[in-house]
Write an enzyme that holds these catalytic residues in place. Structure first.
Site, mmCIF file in Angstrom:
data_model
loop_
_atom_site.group_PDB
_atom_site.id
_atom_site.type_symbol
_atom_site.label_atom_id
_atom_site.label_comp_id
_atom_site.label_asym_id
_atom_site.label_seq_id
_atom_site.Cartn_x
_atom_site.Cartn_y
_atom_site.Cartn_z
ATOM 1 N N GLU A 157 0.679 -1.196 -0.044
ATOM 2 C CA GLU A 157 0.131 -0.106 0.113
ATOM 3 C C GLU A 157 0.771 1.342 0.092
ATOM 4 O O GLU A 157 1.660 1.678 0.921
ATOM 5 C CB GLU A 157 -0.762 0.178 1.314
ATOM 6 C CG GLU A 157 -1.922 1.257 1.281
ATOM 7 C CD GLU A 157 -2.807 1.242 2.249
ATOM 8 O OE1 GLU A 157 -2.368 0.550 3.462
ATOM 9 O OE2 GLU A 157 -3.554 2.230 2.261
ATOM 10 N N GLU B 287 -12.657 2.689 4.180
ATOM 11 C CA GLU B 287 -11.400 2.923 5.222
ATOM 12 C C GLU B 287 -11.654 4.396 5.567
ATOM 13 O O GLU B 287 -10.916 4.924 4.779
ATOM 14 C CB GLU B 287 -10.044 2.409 5.065
ATOM 15 C CG GLU B 287 -9.012 2.812 6.080
ATOM 16 C CD GLU B 287 -7.618 2.615 5.666
ATOM 17 O OE1 GLU B 287 -6.711 1.745 6.255
ATOM 18 O OE2 GLU B 287 -7.279 3.078 4.707
HETATM 19 C C1 LER Z 1 -3.000 4.261 6.560
HETATM 20 O O1 LER Z 1 -3.205 5.500 6.382
HETATM 21 C C2 LER Z 1 -3.629 3.479 5.843
HETATM 22 O O2 LER Z 1 -4.197 3.987 4.911
HETATM 23 C C3 LER Z 1 -3.815 1.985 6.095
HETATM 24 O O3 LER Z 1 -4.682 1.291 5.109
HETATM 25 C C4 LER Z 1 -2.562 1.231 6.320
HETATM 26 O O4 LER Z 1 -2.559 0.099 6.841
HETATM 27 MN MN MN Z 2 -5.595 2.621 3.394
#
Ligand code: LER
Ligand code: MN
Length: 261
Positions: free
Chosen positions: A145, A239
């Site tokens: 990521e 998220e």
């Molecule tokens: C952190 O900003 C993020 O986007 C998460 O997915 C990190 O694991």
């Molecule tokens: Mn993330």
């Protein structure tokens, strides 16, 4: 494309209640946090038994740091990541979300032999080859990521991640694209998604302000169009912050996102 949600965003006194709720809202997956997941594995399996909703992915939850100068810290990260990859395999999740390093560099700058970014890249490629091999043997993926500049100094764009993966054997290794980070780092989000589509195996969804999609100024329609045209069939996981009642806002968001898929 399948819609997923991080476990902490949905109300419920246990995982079973959260899973039932997400399924009724139209979600197809749930993203679990890796912390203490081994101890919770029975609860997870009971919660998912007989359900259409699956564990899409596991998000981080490992100790140590892959790019630490201390061998023990790197060793801890490697051991924990392998254990979480085994849990991914057990739960048939797409993979484990891995961030190479948060914040500034920890390794020394060895100029003129090698600057810190070159050293980090060399080390990361080596470790990803080992971890990717393990992920591959388990039938799952490391999902690398990229983060924005305020959270890391290294691997900030999808192209940065591709450059790293191109230096590895590429087995068991994919990229995950997070709309919040892309909104800060990518010059053109749909173009970047298109350029890297073959490597993208997971997506995080948040608007420009890291609230629910639709609450900021990110243009999701143009990116979803590209993903659709290019045949992206993976999960997209929420998220983000929810400024209100998740029981009201999650179904609304699911409806909005499904209309773009
Ligand atoms: C952190 O900003 C993020 O986007 C998460 O997915 C990190 O694991
Ligand atoms: Mn993330």
């Amino acid at each position: 494309m399948k819609l997923s949600c991080q476990e902490n965003l949905v109300k419920g006194s246990n995982l079973k209640e959260k899973v039932e709720k997400l399924e009724s809202f139209g979600f197809e997956g749930i993203e679990l946090w890796g912390n203490n997941l081994k101890e919770r594995i029975d609860e997870v399996k009971i919660a998912l038994k007989g359900r259409d909703l699956k564990v899409s992915t596991i998000c981080s939850g490992y100790g140590g740091c892959l790019l630490d100068p201390d061998k023990d810290e790197r060793g801890k990260a490697i051991r924990d990541i392998k254990e979480l990859l085994s849990l991914c395999a057990d739960l048939q999740a797409v993979g484990l979300v891995v961030v190479p390093i948060f914040g500034p560099p920890k390794l020394p700058d060895l100029t003129p032999i090698m600057n810190v970014l070159e050293l980090e890249k060399k080390l990361l490629v080596e470790l990803l080859n080992e971890l990717g091999e393990y992920a591959y043997s388990q039938g799952t993926y490391i999902l690398l990521e990229p983060l924005n500049r305020y959270e890391t100094h290294f691997v900030k764009t999808l192209n940065d991640a591709k450059e790293i993966l191109n230096a590895t054997h590429r087995k068991g290794l994919k990229i995950m694209a997070d709309f919040f980070h892309m909104n800060i780092e990518e010059a053109n989000i749909p173009q970047s998604l298109s350029n890297n589509i073959d490597l993208i195996a997971h997506i995080h969804l948040a608007d420009s302000n890291r609230l629910l999609p639709g609450m900021g100024h990110t243009d999701f329609a143009s990116s979803f169009k590209v993903l659709k045209e290019k045949g992206y069939s993976g999960y997209m996981t929420l998220e983000c912050g929810i400024p209100g009642d998740p029981d009201e806002l999650l179904p609304k968001t699911a409806k909005f996102l499904k209309s773009l898929m």
